[in-house]
Design a protein around this motif. Structure first.
Motif, PDB file in Angstrom:
ATOM      1  N   PRO A  23       0.403  -1.268   0.182  1.00  0.00           N
ATOM      2  CA  PRO A  23       0.157  -0.022   0.084  1.00  0.00           C
ATOM      3  C   PRO A  23       1.054   1.394  -0.121  1.00  0.00           C
ATOM      4  CG  PRO A  23      -1.034  -1.717   1.096  1.00  0.00           C
ATOM      5  CD  PRO A  23       0.595  -2.111   1.153  1.00  0.00           C
ATOM      6  N   SER A  24       1.853   1.254   0.696  1.00  0.00           N
ATOM      7  CA  SER A  24       2.535   2.531   0.514  1.00  0.00           C
ATOM      8  C   SER A  24       3.334   2.709  -0.364  1.00  0.00           C
ATOM      9  CB  SER A  24       4.107   2.517   1.939  1.00  0.00           C
ATOM     10  OG  SER A  24       3.500   1.854   2.950  1.00  0.00           O
ATOM     11  N   LEU A  25       3.731   1.644  -1.259  1.00  0.00           N
ATOM     12  CA  LEU A  25       4.426   1.971  -2.513  1.00  0.00           C
ATOM     13  C   LEU A  25       3.191   2.414  -3.303  1.00  0.00           C
ATOM     14  CD1 LEU A  25       6.665  -1.454  -2.904  1.00  0.00           C
ATOM     15  CD2 LEU A  25       7.225   0.441  -2.896  1.00  0.00           C
ATOM     16  N   PHE A  26       1.583   2.088  -3.294  1.00  0.00           N
ATOM     17  CA  PHE A  26       1.064   1.807  -4.459  1.00  0.00           C
ATOM     18  C   PHE A  26       1.361   3.853  -4.093  1.00  0.00           C
ATOM     19  CE2 PHE A  26      -3.128   3.391  -4.982  1.00  0.00           C
ATOM     20  CZ  PHE A  26      -3.480   2.502  -6.449  1.00  0.00           C
ATOM     21  N   ILE A  27       1.140   4.538  -2.987  1.00  0.00           N
ATOM     22  CA  ILE A  27       0.880   5.427  -2.584  1.00  0.00           C
ATOM     23  C   ILE A  27       1.891   6.321  -2.630  1.00  0.00           C
ATOM     24  CG2 ILE A  27       0.646   7.643  -0.930  1.00  0.00           C
ATOM     25  CD1 ILE A  27      -2.372   5.757  -1.860  1.00  0.00           C
ATOM     26  N   ALA A  28       3.090   6.288  -2.811  1.00  0.00           N
ATOM     27  CA  ALA A  28       3.784   7.065  -3.280  1.00  0.00           C
ATOM     28  C   ALA A  28       3.995   6.974  -4.698  1.00  0.00           C
ATOM     29  CB  ALA A  28       5.075   6.092  -3.394  1.00  0.00           C
ATOM     30  N   ALA A  29       3.784   5.984  -5.391  1.00  0.00           N
ATOM     31  CA  ALA A  29       3.909   6.292  -6.975  1.00  0.00           C
ATOM     32  C   ALA A  29       2.792   7.265  -7.329  1.00  0.00           C
ATOM     33  CB  ALA A  29       3.344   4.850  -7.556  1.00  0.00           C
ATOM     34  N   GLU A  30       1.394   6.857  -6.196  1.00  0.00           N
ATOM     35  CA  GLU A  30       0.284   7.758  -6.827  1.00  0.00           C
ATOM     36  C   GLU A  30       1.392   9.621  -6.502  1.00  0.00           C
ATOM     37  OE1 GLU A  30      -3.928   7.458  -6.245  1.00  0.00           O
ATOM     38  OE2 GLU A  30      -3.016   8.227  -4.402  1.00  0.00           O
ATOM     39  N   TRP A  31       2.053   9.216  -5.271  1.00  0.00           N
ATOM     40  CA  TRP A  31       2.015  10.836  -4.936  1.00  0.00           C
ATOM     41  C   TRP A  31       3.352  11.247  -6.403  1.00  0.00           C
ATOM     42  CZ3 TRP A  31       7.557  12.109  -4.887  1.00  0.00           C
ATOM     43  CH2 TRP A  31       7.588  14.055  -4.477  1.00  0.00           C
ATOM     44  N   LEU A  32       4.229  10.878  -6.775  1.00  0.00           N
ATOM     45  CA  LEU A  32       4.816  11.065  -7.828  1.00  0.00           C
ATOM     46  C   LEU A  32       3.795  10.906  -9.171  1.00  0.00           C
ATOM     47  CD1 LEU A  32       7.946  10.724  -8.881  1.00  0.00           C
ATOM     48  CD2 LEU A  32       7.573   8.127  -9.503  1.00  0.00           C
ATOM     49  N   ARG A  33       3.352  10.781  -9.366  1.00  0.00           N
ATOM     50  CA  ARG A  33       2.054  11.047 -10.135  1.00  0.00           C
ATOM     51  C   ARG A  33       2.082  12.490 -10.968  1.00  0.00           C
ATOM     52  NH1 ARG A  33      -3.828  10.251 -11.165  1.00  0.00           N
ATOM     53  NH2 ARG A  33      -3.415   8.818  -9.255  1.00  0.00           N
ATOM     54  N   GLY A  34       1.760  12.698  -9.160  1.00  0.00           N
ATOM     55  CA  GLY A  34       1.428  14.508  -8.950  1.00  0.00           C
ATOM     56  C   GLY A  34       2.418  15.159  -8.797  1.00  0.00           C
ATOM     57  N   LEU A  79      -4.575   5.560   4.023  1.00  0.00           N
ATOM     58  CA  LEU A  79      -5.065   4.889   4.917  1.00  0.00           C
ATOM     59  C   LEU A  79      -6.551   4.266   4.817  1.00  0.00           C
ATOM     60  CD1 LEU A  79      -6.001   7.592   7.272  1.00  0.00           C
ATOM     61  CD2 LEU A  79      -4.079   5.269   7.687  1.00  0.00           C
ATOM     62  N   LEU A  80      -6.831   4.421   3.321  1.00  0.00           N
ATOM     63  CA  LEU A  80      -7.712   3.406   2.332  1.00  0.00           C
ATOM     64  C   LEU A  80      -6.819   2.456   1.579  1.00  0.00           C
ATOM     65  CD1 LEU A  80     -10.568   3.290   0.974  1.00  0.00           C
ATOM     66  CD2 LEU A  80      -9.902   4.685  -1.000  1.00  0.00           C
ATOM     67  N   ALA A  81      -5.995   3.183   1.526  1.00  0.00           N
ATOM     68  CA  ALA A  81      -5.020   1.078   0.767  1.00  0.00           C
ATOM     69  C   ALA A  81      -4.828   0.167   1.956  1.00  0.00           C
ATOM     70  CB  ALA A  81      -3.440   2.072   0.139  1.00  0.00           C
ATOM     71  N   ALA A 130       8.447   3.370   6.035  1.00  0.00           N
ATOM     72  CA  ALA A 130       7.671   2.099   5.418  1.00  0.00           C
ATOM     73  C   ALA A 130       7.918   1.089   4.688  1.00  0.00           C
ATOM     74  CB  ALA A 130       6.214   2.076   5.535  1.00  0.00           C
ATOM     75  N   ILE A 131       8.800   2.034   3.457  1.00  0.00           N
ATOM     76  CA  ILE A 131       9.386   1.007   2.575  1.00  0.00           C
ATOM     77  C   ILE A 131      10.931   1.248   2.461  1.00  0.00           C
ATOM     78  CG2 ILE A 131      10.185   2.142  -0.148  1.00  0.00           C
ATOM     79  CD1 ILE A 131       7.102   3.882  -0.931  1.00  0.00           C
ATOM     80  N   GLY A 132      11.430   2.091   3.193  1.00  0.00           N
ATOM     81  CA  GLY A 132      13.074   2.835   4.108  1.00  0.00           C
ATOM     82  C   GLY A 132      12.742   1.471   4.723  1.00  0.00           C
ATOM     83  N   THR A 133      12.455   0.850   5.619  1.00  0.00           N
ATOM     84  CA  THR A 133      12.373  -0.052   5.877  1.00  0.00           C
ATOM     85  C   THR A 133      12.506  -1.878   5.675  1.00  0.00           C
ATOM     86  OG1 THR A 133      11.243   0.953   8.315  1.00  0.00           O
ATOM     87  CG2 THR A 133      11.397  -1.698   8.087  1.00  0.00           C
TER      88      THR A 133
END
Length: 497
Positions: free
Chosen positions: A131-142, A176-178, A482-485
């Motif tokens: 879920p964290s990677l998905f949102i990180a990619a969403e932020w990158l898209r924005g 949170l949703l993811a 989260a991703i770094g860990t």
């Protein structure tokens, strides 16, 4: 082969079904189903490459459905051949789909041991990292290439998880949703507990008033001229357009009057002086301020700005900062310039007004103006809102008339109202013209494609929400941890004999 094709089509369909979870239908649980299909497909992927492809297929369905309205602007009003317009929409969706694909591919690369994971895993990798990677990619898209944050998954939670927006913004809510989606896949009891907990905490947070009223309530009037895009730039309709907007101003009852983006189809300098004086006199007779959209020429040749001015003081203005690629400027003309041989798009070469501009003053009320899809960029909007007591979006959604784009745009405006704890006024040509309160609720709106004036009472607000102070840095830090860990853990595992 047939089975693989069927699963591919089903995955794309699951992505496309997400469009019903956003406005205007707001079937929010469908997004959980759509995300669940994506997460399971990634979890079952045996390699990073297959995860990338599966997530891209899901993204192709997701974005084709959610930005289908671009076809209307290209074909119906831009004059592009239908096959080419459809191809451009698919190409754009294919590009946007690269972001969830990137998340899927990286997720499998970081998966411990690289082994295939069952559909209902209990690992930290599935429950948190994916879920964290998905949102990180969403932020990158924005952000990347000026960004396109439309259809960020947090937008469809402006009613259910409203309390979190003033703290962590739309990307935090999306995270949170993811996370909740992943918990449902781990075990239904964990999903139920996570969902109930989120709803309860959101309700509690929503009771906190992060900002406070300042001054007296203000009567506002928002005009919707309902001029079709096919008529807006037609010289034969110019006088009728001027007259329609002048009538709206004369009918307005508020002390703050708003008209939409580039509502007058000419440069400010080319608009008849007698007409400008007419608007000024009408506003003065009501002791009101009139904010409206104008295209304004700059000092240098060929330089012009998509602007909002207070008609009483045309020299005081807000010039749009975040321009729309292809619509308001041509990115990489050597690569994309050919498109404009097929398009009829007046004023597609605007100049940015800069990222830091003071609020527009309407009497003693500072208004944070934003134009078109600038209100999709929460981290940008909160910077220009800190010194303002109201927000106002000026848009022309006639380019996408007949689609769900206007409702989706209104949903993003609600997210911005929540994040900043301020009223959002939406002035549009054909809809959605609306007034949204600091709780993200639409308190008044005009029907789409109806000419009229929306009257409402709003309350200027002051103070800063936590999101206005931190922006996306707070959720960014959480995602980094989260991703770094997971990255560190994967590196340690790879070094073990």
């Amino acid at each position: 082969m047939i089975r693989r094709l069927a699963s591919t089509v089903l995955l794309a369909a699951c992505g496309a079904a997400s469009v019903f979870s956003f406005a205007p239908l707001n079937l929010a649980p469908l997004l959980l189903v759509s995300l669940a299909a994506l997460f399971i497909a990634i979890a079952k992927a045996p390699t990073a490459k297959s995860a990338f492809v599966r997530a891209w297929v899901w993204g192709l369905g997701y974005f084709t459905a959610n930005v289908h309205w671009i076809f209307i602007s290209l074909y119906t009003y831009g004059g592009m051949p239908a096959w080419m317009a459809a191809g451009c929409v698919l190409l754009f969706a294919a590009y946007l789909a690269l972001f969830p694909a990137l998340a899927g591919g990286l997720a499998v690369r970081l998966r411990a041991g690289g082994a295939q994971i069952p559909a209902s895993p209990s690992s930290i990798w599935f429950a948190v990292t994916l879920p964290s990677l998905f949102i990180a990619a969403e932020w990158l898209r924005g952000w990347l290439f000026t960004g396109f944050p439309w259809s960020a998954i947090g937008n469809n939670q402006v009613s259910t998880l409203a309390g979190f927006f003033p703290l962590i913004g739309v990307y935090g809510v999306g995270w949170l949703l993811a996370l909740a989606t992943a918990q449902w896949l781990v075990h239904w009891r964990r999903g139920l507990i996570a969902t109930v907990a989120l709803l309860a905490v959101s309700f509690g947070l929503a009771q906190i008033q992060w900002t406070k009223p300042i001054g007296a309530p203000l009567a506002v009037s928002i005009g919707q001229s309902a001029i079709r895009q096919s008529e807006k730039w037609d010289a034969a309709y110019y006088s009728a357009s001027l007259s329609a907007n002048a009538i709206l101003v004369s009918e307005a009852k508020g002390k703050l009057i708003l008209l939409p983006e580039t509502v007058i189809p000419s440069f400010l300098a080319d608009t008849p002086p007698a007409y400008i004086e007419r608007l000024q006199q009408t506003a003065r007779s009501k002791n009101a301020d009139l904010l409206l959209g104008f295209a304004i020429e700059g000092e240098r040749s060929g330089e012009y700005y998509n602007s909002v001015i207070n008609i009483a003081r045309p020299d005081v203005r807000y010039a749009k900062s975040h321009l729309v690629p292809f619509g308001e400027f041509v990115p990489l003309p050597w690569l994309f310039g050919w498109m404009y041989h097929y398009l009829n798009m007046p004023m597609s070469g605007f100049t940015s007004g800069g990222s830091s501009q003071p609020p527009l003053m309407a009497g003693n009320v500072p208004v944070a103006a934003n134009i078109c899809y600038e209100d999709a960029f929460g981290d940008e909007l909160r910077r220009n809102t800190s010194n303002a007591t109201l927000m106002a979006n000026f848009s022309n959604m006639a380019w996408f008339d007949g689609s769900w784009a206007a409702e989706q745009h209104g949903q993003m405006s609600a997210a911005r109202a929540l994040e900043n704890g301020r009223w959002m006024l939406r002035a549009t040509n054909t809809g959605l013209t609306a007034v949204i309160d600091p709780q993200g609720r639409r308190v008044a709106a005009l029907p789409e494609r109806m000419r009229g004036v929306l009257e409402a009472q709003v309350q200027p607000m002051t103070g800063l929400t936590p999101y206005m102070r931190w922006g996306d840095w707070a959720i960014g830090l959480v995602l980094l941890v989260a991703i770094g860990t997971c990255v560190i853990r994967r590196l340690l595992d790879s070094r073990r004999p």
